[in-house]
Design a protein around this motif. Structure first.
Motif, short mmCIF file in Angstrom:
data_model
loop_
_atom_site.label_atom_id
_atom_site.label_comp_id
_atom_site.label_asym_id
_atom_site.label_seq_id
_atom_site.Cartn_x
_atom_site.Cartn_y
_atom_site.Cartn_z
N ASN A 47 -15.06 -0.55 -3.47
CA ASN A 47 -13.99 -1.49 -3.52
C ASN A 47 -13.55 -1.89 -1.95
N LYS A 48 -13.91 -3.05 -1.50
CA LYS A 48 -13.62 -3.47 -0.13
C LYS A 48 -12.21 -3.61 0.17
N GLU A 49 -11.61 -4.06 -0.89
CA GLU A 49 -9.95 -4.09 -0.68
C GLU A 49 -9.14 -2.49 -0.53
N THR A 50 -9.81 -1.81 -1.31
CA THR A 50 -9.23 -0.68 -1.25
C THR A 50 -9.67 0.21 0.00
N ALA A 51 -11.03 0.09 0.52
CA ALA A 51 -11.34 0.66 1.58
C ALA A 51 -10.79 0.12 3.09
N ASP A 52 -10.44 -1.36 3.22
CA ASP A 52 -9.75 -1.82 4.04
C ASP A 52 -8.18 -1.47 4.19
N TRP A 53 -7.69 -1.44 3.09
CA TRP A 53 -6.40 -1.01 3.01
C TRP A 53 -6.20 0.51 3.42
N LEU A 54 -7.32 1.44 3.08
CA LEU A 54 -7.05 2.87 3.52
C LEU A 54 -7.38 2.99 4.97
N THR A 55 -8.23 2.17 5.53
CA THR A 55 -8.34 2.04 6.94
C THR A 55 -7.14 1.76 7.83
N GLN A 56 -6.50 0.80 7.23
CA GLN A 56 -5.16 0.30 8.03
C GLN A 56 -4.21 1.38 7.71
N PHE A 57 -3.80 1.90 6.51
CA PHE A 57 -3.02 3.11 6.16
C PHE A 57 -3.09 4.21 7.12
N ARG A 58 -4.34 4.48 7.30
CA ARG A 58 -4.86 5.77 8.47
C ARG A 58 -4.50 5.42 9.87
N LYS A 59 -4.66 4.24 10.20
CA LYS A 59 -4.54 3.92 11.41
C LYS A 59 -3.09 3.65 11.78
N THR A 60 -2.29 3.16 11.04
CA THR A 60 -0.86 2.87 11.50
C THR A 60 0.23 3.90 11.19
N PRO A 61 1.06 4.11 12.23
CA PRO A 61 1.82 5.26 11.77
C PRO A 61 2.92 4.80 10.77
N ARG A 62 3.50 6.06 10.12
CA ARG A 62 4.38 5.70 9.09
C ARG A 62 5.90 5.16 9.71
N SER A 63 6.33 4.23 8.81
CA SER A 63 7.69 3.44 9.63
C SER A 63 8.78 4.54 9.10
N LEU A 64 9.80 4.26 9.73
CA LEU A 64 11.06 5.08 9.69
C LEU A 64 11.59 5.09 8.24
N LYS A 65 11.52 3.84 7.59
CA LYS A 65 11.63 3.88 6.04
C LYS A 65 10.75 4.51 5.19
N ASP A 66 9.59 4.64 5.51
CA ASP A 66 8.48 5.58 4.86
C ASP A 66 8.63 7.07 5.04
N SER A 67 8.99 7.18 6.15
CA SER A 67 9.40 8.64 6.55
C SER A 67 10.60 9.17 5.63
N CYS A 68 11.77 8.32 5.83
CA CYS A 68 12.86 8.61 5.00
C CYS A 68 12.66 8.91 3.54
N ARG A 69 11.65 7.90 3.32
CA ARG A 69 11.41 8.01 1.58
C ARG A 69 10.71 9.52 1.33
N THR A 70 9.85 9.79 2.15
CA THR A 70 9.18 11.09 2.04
C THR A 70 10.05 12.47 1.93
N GLN A 71 11.04 12.40 3.05
CA GLN A 71 12.11 13.33 3.15
C GLN A 71 13.11 13.45 1.95
N VAL A 72 13.52 12.29 1.41
CA VAL A 72 14.25 12.33 0.32
C VAL A 72 13.56 12.75 -0.86
N ARG A 73 12.31 12.41 -1.23
CA ARG A 73 11.71 12.78 -2.33
C ARG A 73 11.18 14.31 -2.12
N ARG A 74 10.84 14.87 -1.12
CA ARG A 74 10.70 16.38 -0.98
C ARG A 74 12.04 16.86 -1.22
N SER A 75 13.36 16.53 -0.67
CA SER A 75 14.33 17.17 -1.04
C SER A 75 14.99 17.21 -2.17
N LEU A 76 14.45 16.23 -2.96
CA LEU A 76 14.77 16.16 -4.46
C LEU A 76 13.89 17.15 -5.31
#
Length: 92
Positions: free
Chosen positions: A37-66
């Motif tokens: 699926n081109k949409e999936t491949a394009d999204w995944l390419t963009q996801f891998r190229k883009t650094p995670r935002s502070l918001k995403d990093s915070c979500r990850t840390q909260v989830r790991r803490s829980l």
């Protein structure tokens, strides 16, 4: 390859998996060329190229803490409902 079949044509599930902060993701899922699926491949390419935002990093840390009881534990946090939805991946 069995993992990939589960995520093929299910971009929403792939987004949830990657935004969840899970530590180990099978390489077959992350291989852009394995997604037909081109949409999936394009999204995944963009996801891998883009650094995670502070918001995403915070979500990850909260989830790991829980820990393993994220859905249960987040109900008891004194936070606004929109943040609760973001932590539980209802908002990506």
């Amino acid at each position: 390859m069995g993992n990939l079949i589960f995520f093929r044509n299910k971009l929403h599930l792939l987004k949830m998996l990657l935004h969840s902060g899970i530590a180990t993701i099978p390489s077959s899922i992350l291989a852009v060329e394995s997604h037909e699926n081109k949409e999936t491949a394009d999204w995944l390419t963009q996801f891998r190229k883009t650094p995670r935002s502070l918001k995403d990093s915070c979500r990850t840390q909260v989830r790991r803490s829980l820990g393993n009881k994220i859905l249960y534990s987040v109900k008891h946090l004194p936070i606004p409902s929109e943040i609760r939805l973001y932590i539980t991946l209802d908002i990506l």
